[in-house]
Design a protein around this motif. Structure first.
Motif, short mmCIF file in Angstrom:
data_model
loop_
_atom_site.label_atom_id
_atom_site.label_comp_id
_atom_site.label_asym_id
_atom_site.label_seq_id
_atom_site.Cartn_x
_atom_site.Cartn_y
_atom_site.Cartn_z
N ALA A 1 0.80 -1.23 0.00
CA ALA A 1 0.00 0.00 0.00
C ALA A 1 0.83 1.28 0.00
O ALA A 1 0.31 2.35 -0.36
CB ALA A 1 -0.93 0.00 1.22
N ILE A 2 2.09 1.20 0.40
CA ILE A 2 2.91 2.41 0.57
C ILE A 2 2.94 3.30 -0.68
O ILE A 2 2.73 4.52 -0.58
CB ILE A 2 4.34 2.04 1.01
CG1 ILE A 2 4.34 1.64 2.48
CG2 ILE A 2 5.30 3.22 0.82
CD1 ILE A 2 5.69 1.19 3.00
N PRO A 3 3.20 2.77 -1.89
CA PRO A 3 3.24 3.66 -3.06
C PRO A 3 1.92 4.42 -3.28
O PRO A 3 1.93 5.63 -3.52
CB PRO A 3 3.54 2.70 -4.21
CG PRO A 3 4.24 1.55 -3.58
CD PRO A 3 3.58 1.39 -2.25
N GLY A 4 0.81 3.70 -3.17
CA GLY A 4 -0.48 4.35 -3.36
C GLY A 4 -0.79 5.36 -2.28
O GLY A 4 -1.29 6.46 -2.56
N LEU A 5 -0.49 5.02 -1.04
CA LEU A 5 -0.72 5.95 0.07
C LEU A 5 0.17 7.17 -0.04
O LEU A 5 -0.24 8.28 0.31
CB LEU A 5 -0.48 5.24 1.41
CG LEU A 5 -1.45 4.12 1.77
CD1 LEU A 5 -1.02 3.46 3.08
CD2 LEU A 5 -2.88 4.66 1.89
N GLY A 6 1.40 6.97 -0.54
CA GLY A 6 2.29 8.11 -0.75
C GLY A 6 1.72 9.09 -1.76
O GLY A 6 1.78 10.31 -1.56
N ASN A 7 1.16 8.57 -2.84
CA ASN A 7 0.54 9.45 -3.84
C ASN A 7 -0.67 10.18 -3.26
O ASN A 7 -0.88 11.38 -3.52
CB ASN A 7 0.12 8.64 -5.06
CG ASN A 7 1.30 8.16 -5.87
OD1 ASN A 7 2.36 8.79 -5.88
ND2 ASN A 7 1.15 7.04 -6.56
N LEU A 8 -1.47 9.47 -2.46
CA LEU A 8 -2.64 10.10 -1.84
C LEU A 8 -2.22 11.18 -0.84
O LEU A 8 -2.91 12.20 -0.70
CB LEU A 8 -3.50 9.04 -1.14
CG LEU A 8 -4.23 8.04 -2.04
CD1 LEU A 8 -5.01 7.04 -1.20
CD2 LEU A 8 -5.17 8.77 -2.99
N TRP A 9 -1.10 10.97 -0.14
CA TRP A 9 -0.60 11.98 0.79
C TRP A 9 -0.23 13.26 0.05
O TRP A 9 -0.52 14.36 0.51
CB TRP A 9 0.59 11.43 1.55
CG TRP A 9 1.43 12.46 2.23
CD1 TRP A 9 2.70 12.84 1.89
CD2 TRP A 9 1.07 13.28 3.36
NE1 TRP A 9 3.15 13.83 2.73
CE2 TRP A 9 2.18 14.12 3.64
CE3 TRP A 9 -0.06 13.37 4.15
CZ2 TRP A 9 2.16 15.04 4.69
CZ3 TRP A 9 -0.08 14.29 5.20
CH2 TRP A 9 1.02 15.10 5.46
N LEU A 10 0.39 13.13 -1.12
CA LEU A 10 0.75 14.31 -1.90
C LEU A 10 -0.49 15.05 -2.36
O LEU A 10 -0.52 16.29 -2.38
CB LEU A 10 1.61 13.90 -3.11
CG LEU A 10 2.97 13.26 -2.78
CD1 LEU A 10 3.71 12.92 -4.07
CD2 LEU A 10 3.81 14.17 -1.90
N VAL A 11 -1.52 14.30 -2.74
CA VAL A 11 -2.79 14.94 -3.13
C VAL A 11 -3.41 15.63 -1.92
O VAL A 11 -3.93 16.75 -2.03
CB VAL A 11 -3.75 13.89 -3.72
CG1 VAL A 11 -5.13 14.51 -3.98
CG2 VAL A 11 -3.19 13.32 -5.01
N LEU A 12 -3.35 14.97 -0.77
CA LEU A 12 -3.90 15.56 0.45
C LEU A 12 -3.22 16.87 0.80
O LEU A 12 -3.87 17.85 1.20
CB LEU A 12 -3.75 14.56 1.61
CG LEU A 12 -4.11 15.05 3.01
CD1 LEU A 12 -5.58 15.44 3.07
CD2 LEU A 12 -3.79 13.98 4.05
N LEU A 13 -1.90 16.92 0.65
CA LEU A 13 -1.16 18.14 0.94
C LEU A 13 -1.68 19.31 0.10
O LEU A 13 -1.88 20.42 0.61
CB LEU A 13 0.32 17.93 0.66
CG LEU A 13 1.16 17.27 1.75
CD1 LEU A 13 2.57 17.01 1.25
CD2 LEU A 13 1.20 18.15 3.01
N LYS A 14 -1.91 19.05 -1.18
CA LYS A 14 -2.40 20.13 -2.06
C LYS A 14 -3.84 20.49 -1.74
O LYS A 14 -4.22 21.66 -1.85
CB LYS A 14 -2.25 19.70 -3.52
CG LYS A 14 -0.79 19.58 -3.98
CD LYS A 14 -0.68 19.19 -5.43
CE LYS A 14 -1.06 17.74 -5.65
NZ LYS A 14 -0.85 17.31 -7.05
N ASP A 15 -4.63 19.50 -1.34
CA ASP A 15 -6.04 19.77 -1.03
C ASP A 15 -6.21 20.62 0.23
O ASP A 15 -7.29 21.19 0.45
CB ASP A 15 -6.80 18.46 -0.87
CG ASP A 15 -7.09 17.79 -2.20
OD1 ASP A 15 -6.94 18.47 -3.24
OD2 ASP A 15 -7.47 16.60 -2.21
N THR A 16 -5.17 20.68 1.07
CA THR A 16 -5.30 21.50 2.29
C THR A 16 -5.55 22.97 1.96
O THR A 16 -6.04 23.71 2.81
CB THR A 16 -4.04 21.40 3.15
OG1 THR A 16 -2.89 21.76 2.37
CG2 THR A 16 -3.86 19.99 3.70
N ALA A 17 -5.23 23.38 0.74
CA ALA A 17 -5.44 24.78 0.36
C ALA A 17 -6.91 25.19 0.43
O ALA A 17 -7.22 26.37 0.61
CB ALA A 17 -4.89 25.03 -1.05
#
Length: 222
Positions: free
Chosen positions: A147-163
């Motif tokens: 799951a790590i690769p997929g969760l890593g990508n989702l984390w990057l999306v989450l960071l941008k969504d914080t805006a």
């Protein structure tokens, strides 16, 4: 013109942005694991309910989910309890972003669990392991690696969504950058600073994900 005060405020806003992202990550991981687990239970009604909730959250824009939590959930809870219930901008941001992260993470976890050899689970049952022991000792360690690769990508999306939490008044990094830009009439400067901070956080995050991935796979090539 001296920008030190504005830059300090942006840096303080960055801490709030990171706090929202990390809290949403933790909450979203729990939601994702629960959602993935519900998809494997024998009870089809609970399974269909989980699938419907995941489908709805994934099908709505992030902004609508945020507004529903911040405005709609407060109104619903106020009617239920008979008095006004206030949901803070921070809590609404964490819940909304966590639900969005969890809806996508559930599919990542589902794929990770399916990637595990079913024979290992059967071997665990043959050895007398309970269902919780199989989950903790066999499934979760291996699912985490997948799951790590997929969760890593989702984390990057989450960071941008914080805006988007800026839109409900949270004093995050983008909110502080907006205030500085409107006060100094130099939007390019402060939005460029915000962009640089996002890129820095993203770069560090990618390195951290790589470290987790290497550690999770360290025994695979032994």
């Amino acid at each position: 013109m001296h920008f030190d005060g504005f830059i300090l405020q942006i840096l303080l806003g960055t801490l709030i942005t990171l706090k929202v992202a990390l809290c949403a990550l933790i909450f979203g991981m729990v939601v994702g694991l629960v959602g993935a687990s519900l998809e494997f239970i024998p009870n089809r009604w609970l399974r269909y309910l989980a699938l419907c909730i995941i489908f709805i959250i994934r099908g709505l824009p992030e902004l609508l989910v945020l507004f529903f939590i911040y405005f709609g959930a407060a109104a619903i809870l106020s009617n239920v309890f008979g008095h006004y219930v206030d949901i803070s901008a921070f809590a609404a941001g964490v819940i909304a972003l966590g639900l969005i992260f969890g809806a996508y993470a559930s599919q990542v976890f589902r794929g990770a669990f399916l990637a595990i050899d079913a024979g290992q689970v059967e071997a665990g049952k043959a050895m007398g392991f309970s269902r919780s022991q199989i989950l903790r000792r066999i499934q979760l360690p291996q699912a985490w690696r997948h799951a790590i690769p997929g969760l890593g990508n989702l984390w990057l999306v989450l960071l941008k969504d914080t805006a988007i939490v800026t839109l409900i008044g949270l004093t995050d990094m983008m909110n502080q950058a907006k205030i500085a830009a409107s006060t100094t009439h130099q939007p390019f400067t402060f939005y460029l600073i915000a962009a640089g901070i996002y890129l820095l956080i993203t770069s560090v995050s990618q390195k951290v994900v790589q470290v987790f991935s290497l550690k999770a796979n360290r025994y695979m090539h032994a």
